[in-house]
Write an enzyme that holds these catalytic residues in place. Structure first.
Site, PDB file in Angstrom:
ATOM      1  N   HIS A 193       0.872  -1.178   0.000  1.00  0.00           N
ATOM      2  CA  HIS A 193       0.000   0.000   0.000  1.00  0.00           C
ATOM      3  C   HIS A 193       0.904   1.221   0.000  1.00  0.00           C
ATOM      4  CE1 HIS A 193      -3.781   2.217   0.775  1.00  0.00           C
ATOM      5  NE2 HIS A 193      -2.928   3.101   1.277  1.00  0.00           N
ATOM      6  N   CYS A 194       0.800   2.022  -1.036  1.00  0.00           N
ATOM      7  CA  CYS A 194       1.699   3.162  -1.206  1.00  0.00           C
ATOM      8  C   CYS A 194       0.998   4.452  -0.796  1.00  0.00           C
ATOM      9  CB  CYS A 194       2.156   3.251  -2.662  1.00  0.00           C
ATOM     10  SG  CYS A 194       3.283   4.627  -2.961  1.00  0.00           S
ATOM     11  N   PRO A 195       1.435   5.102   0.279  1.00  0.00           N
ATOM     12  CA  PRO A 195       0.788   6.357   0.688  1.00  0.00           C
ATOM     13  C   PRO A 195       1.028   7.493  -0.289  1.00  0.00           C
ATOM     14  CG  PRO A 195       2.745   5.941   2.013  1.00  0.00           C
ATOM     15  CD  PRO A 195       2.540   4.720   1.182  1.00  0.00           C
TER      16      PRO A 195
ATOM     17  N   ASP B 138      -1.763   6.997  -2.472  1.00  0.00           N
ATOM     18  CA  ASP B 138      -2.983   6.771  -1.694  1.00  0.00           C
ATOM     19  C   ASP B 138      -3.785   5.603  -2.253  1.00  0.00           C
ATOM     20  OD1 ASP B 138      -4.768   7.353   0.392  1.00  0.00           O
ATOM     21  OD2 ASP B 138      -6.085   8.465  -0.968  1.00  0.00           O
ATOM     22  N   ASN B 139      -3.092   4.544  -2.565  1.00  0.00           N
ATOM     23  CA  ASN B 139      -3.756   3.372  -3.129  1.00  0.00           C
ATOM     24  C   ASN B 139      -2.851   2.161  -2.948  1.00  0.00           C
ATOM     25  OD1 ASN B 139      -5.701   1.870  -4.424  1.00  0.00           O
ATOM     26  ND2 ASN B 139      -5.209   2.578  -6.482  1.00  0.00           N
TER      27      ASN B 139
END
Length: 738
Positions: free
Chosen positions: A484-486, A489-490
């Site tokens: 999950h890559c901040p 945001d996905n």
């Protein structure tokens, strides 16, 4: 439970002290004559106490003729001889009404249970001090494969023991979510009560099991049900003081002012149980003041701050202002004043964002869980574009046309792949359409001995494909979950992994091109007539003051080049291995912990050399492979440095480097069942027929030159399937790895 360890019988009253509905006190005792008061001490509220000294009576009976001991250790051969010699039947009962099926069930002797049932054992026989059925005994040890077997043979899940507890109550008190999932799919009313009016939700709230509370609420349990003393699940949660349980109940609409028969509100209970701090924090997290009333903010901000769509846009756009303010201050003020003023301004703007987050919907209470970080990148990208169009391009297009065209192309590609990675479905595993379909999936997993946390998600109620993982941020299972890559945001998964890799590659190239362009741009500009610097020499000072805003912006994006380069390197290495970030950090392995020799030994222990009769899979996997393994709900505490290391992907970079430099023969390294060699892995990734610009078929990818669907991949490809099986890595949760 190991067959070699003496088992115990559930005792009728030892685990019942602590939960009561007396109108004169906070809940204290279940099934007791005089309910004691709940004090601040650790009152153990267990239904049944299993003492190690309780075991089948031995006396002087030889082991070969002791039917209870034979059932306990699972020896089918001696049991068959007793039946053949007409010494006992499958329905034999001792003086307490206990049957061999009780002892086989509580000791997880699957093959013995099946043997006894096939020989006519009464599946609903009640015995022992608690007057409980074999299914109840098995449920209290979380042996849900045994429970499933008994249910298939007609066990009545609504039968109660001497204290009025059915199997759902017993399972709830032990807190096994998988057993609850099984039982709830047996048409048991979710709000079925015990003798004192306690529902399963009340027990889960009292015991402090957030996963069980969440499961009951999603199943439709009455959040405001009351027991005989007028206590609601919220009262019970405050007795235990579990913040996640209290917060979840409030989110589902629990009455914050409900009173018991003796007039005690949740706030009163919290005060008496010393859980006021938990109560106040849960109220605050859900948008209420300490009195339980909805917070009213000035200027009508309440409705805006409670709106998830509005706050999502705010958190995404706010960093645009922060980036501009920081760059402007550093470029237009003397350095001694610029740095402290910039820090004050930046932290001030971030403080505003954090205050907004504290009043936002519960999922946005932590700034890292909002689109804030993706806004930092988007803001940087925006101001680079503005600077390029209005400053760099007019001055350099005539002298460096090719460089400008290349930068414009990669800037547009970066923007496109960034937006696509951020907005695209990352590969969410489709959910089943009904509870009947869920039940079919559960039964199939039981038949394959795969009903466990690695193969079934209790949150999504779906079978988990290989390489998938449940993302707590997205609240969905993601096929071929990478991380999950901040910054976008996905999640990054099967559907958008290639777009994400293209995004960071284009970003890497774009940054390098922009740095070259701005260097040429600054050299073209005339030096200022008058200039004075406090730290750097006069020549460098003249260079910097030609366009300080662009140079500070250059410095900012040059810093980003460091972690982007590491991220690119990690992703390219993982592509060559056909490995995801999550697998890289947690390890890819073929489960060889149950070779054929151990399978044979397990079959002998079960009393048969038949794998089928022993309840073993073809690879030797037992019927209960992961049931004894507990699941910790205790989160790890991470320091600031470690958090940023995860956010920037530095920990992943060094983990990849350590793996590449690790000593020892390759044969000793964990096997990756999805790798087809570097060339084939790269060809599968880059030559996938899915469009580069556009959506791919959900879950599809190439593996070994063939199209596969990760939404439906439940078995390891046969090319790599040997004597083991693939084991997914669903143990820890590095949600912030990039």
């Amino acid at each position: 439970m190991s067959s070699g360890t003496p088992s115990t019988e559930p005792e009728s009253s030892g685990r019942s002290a602590g939960m009561s509905t007396s109108p004169t006190s906070i809940p204290a005792g279940k099934g007791t004559t005089t309910p004691p008061k709940v004090t601040q001490q650790d009152v153990s509220v267990e239904l049944k106490n299993m003492r190690p000294d309780r075991s089948p009576p031995k006396g002087s009976i030889p082991l070969g003729e002791d039917i209870m001991q034979i059932a306990r250790i699972g020896e089918i051969g001696p049991m068959q001889r007793l039946f053949d010699e007409k010494k006992f039947t499958a329905n034999y009962q001792d003086e307490e009404g206990i049957t061999p099926l009780h002892w086989a069930a509580i000791n997880n002797q699957y093959a013995m249970c099946k043997f006894l049932l096939d020989n006519g054992a009464d599946v609903n026989a009640k015995g022992g001090d608690s007057v409980a059925t074999p299914a109840m005994w098995a449920a209290q040890r979380c042996h849900y494969y045994i429970v499933h077997l008994l249910l298939q043979h007609g066990a009545d899940p609504l039968l109660t023991d001497v204290q009025g507890y059915n199997i759902l109550h017993l399972a709830t008190i032990d807190g096994n979510a998988f057993l609850l999932v099984l039982l709830l799919h047996q048409e048991i009313p979710v709000d079925v009560i015990d003798q004192q009016g306690h529902t399963g939700l009340m027990w889960a709230a009292y015991k402090g099991y957030p996963a069980c509370v969440d499961l009951f609420l999603r199943w439709g349990a009455n959040v405001n049900a009351v027991d005989d003393g007028g206590l609601t699940p919220l009262h019970w949660a405050l007795v235990k003081g579990s913040l996640p349980c209290v917060q979840k109940l409030i989110e589902y609409g629990a009455d914050r002012f409900a009173k018991t028969r003796d007039g005690k509100s949740p706030a009163t209970v919290a005060g008496e149980m010393n859980t006021t701090r938990v109560w106040y924090r849960a109220l605050d997290e859900c948008g209420y003041d300490v009195d339980g009333n909805t917070k009213v903010l000035p200027m009508g901000l309440t409705s805006w701050l409670r709106n998830k769509s509005v706050m999502s846009k705010f958190f995404f756009l706010w960093p645009f202002l922060m980036v501009y303010a920081a760059v402007y201050i550093l470029s237009h003020m003397v350095i001694y004043a610029a740095i402290p003023i910039m820090l004050v301004a930046t932290f001030g703007l971030q403080w505003v964002a954090q205050k907004a987050a504290s009043q936002a919907p519960s999922e946005y209470r932590v700034l890292q869980k909002t689109p804030y970080l993706s806004g930092v990148f988007a803001g940087s990208l925006f101001w680079v574009g503005v600077t390029y169009i209005f400053s760099v391009l007019p001055a350099t297009y005539s002298t460096s046309p090719i460089l400008n065209i290349l930068f414009a192309v990669f800037y547009c590609l970066t923007t496109y792949f960034y937006i696509y990675s951020m907005t695209e479905d990352p590969g969410f595993v489709p959910k089943t359409g009904s509870r009947n379909q869920q039940k079919v999936v559960i039964n199939e997993l039981f038949e394959q001995w795969k009903f466990d946390e690695e193969n079934f998600c209790v949150f999504c109620m779906v079978r988990k494909p290989l390489r998938s993982k449940h993302c707590k941020r997205c609240s969905r299972c993601v096929a071929k979950h990478d991380h999950h890559c901040p910054w976008i945001d996905n999640c990054v998964g099967a559907n958008n992994l290639r777009h994400f890799v293209l995004y960071i590659i284009c970003l890497e190239i774009g940054i390098i091109l922009f740095l070259q362009l701005t260097y040429r741009y600054i050299n073209i500009l005339p030096a200022p007539v008058e200039h004075a610097c406090n730290i750097i020499n006069e020549e460098l000072c003249g260079f910097v003051l030609r366009d300080p805003f662009t140079l500070v912006l250059d410095l900012w994006i040059a810093i980003q080049l460091v972690w982007v380069t590491m991220l690119c390197a990690v992703q390219l290495v993982q592509i060559s291995r056909n490995q995801t970030t999550y697998e890289n950090m947690r390890g890819h392995s073929i489960d060889r912990s149950y070779p054929s020799s151990r399978a044979f030994a397990s079959a002998i222990t079960a009393g048969t050399t038949s794998l089928e009769a022993a309840g073993l899979s073809a690879t030797g996997q037992g019927p209960n492979p992961a049931l004894a393994r507990g699941h910790s709900h205790r989160g790890r505490r991470h320091g600031c440095l470690q958090q940023w290391s995860s956010l920037l992907g530095i920990d992943t970079f060094f983990a990849t480097a350590r793996d590449g430099l690790r000593d020892g023969p390759r044969a000793d390294r964990p096997k990756n069942p999805f790798s087809r060699g570097i060339i084939t892995n790269c060809r599968d990734f880059w030559c996938d027929p899915a469009p580069y610009f556009g959506k791919r078929e959900p879950g599809t990818a190439m593996l070994g030159g063939e199209i596969v669907n990760y939404n439906q991949m439940y078995e390891v490809p046969m090319r790599m399937y040997s004597d083991g099986r693939y084991q997914s890595v669903a143990h820890d949760d590095p949600e912030q790895h990039v």
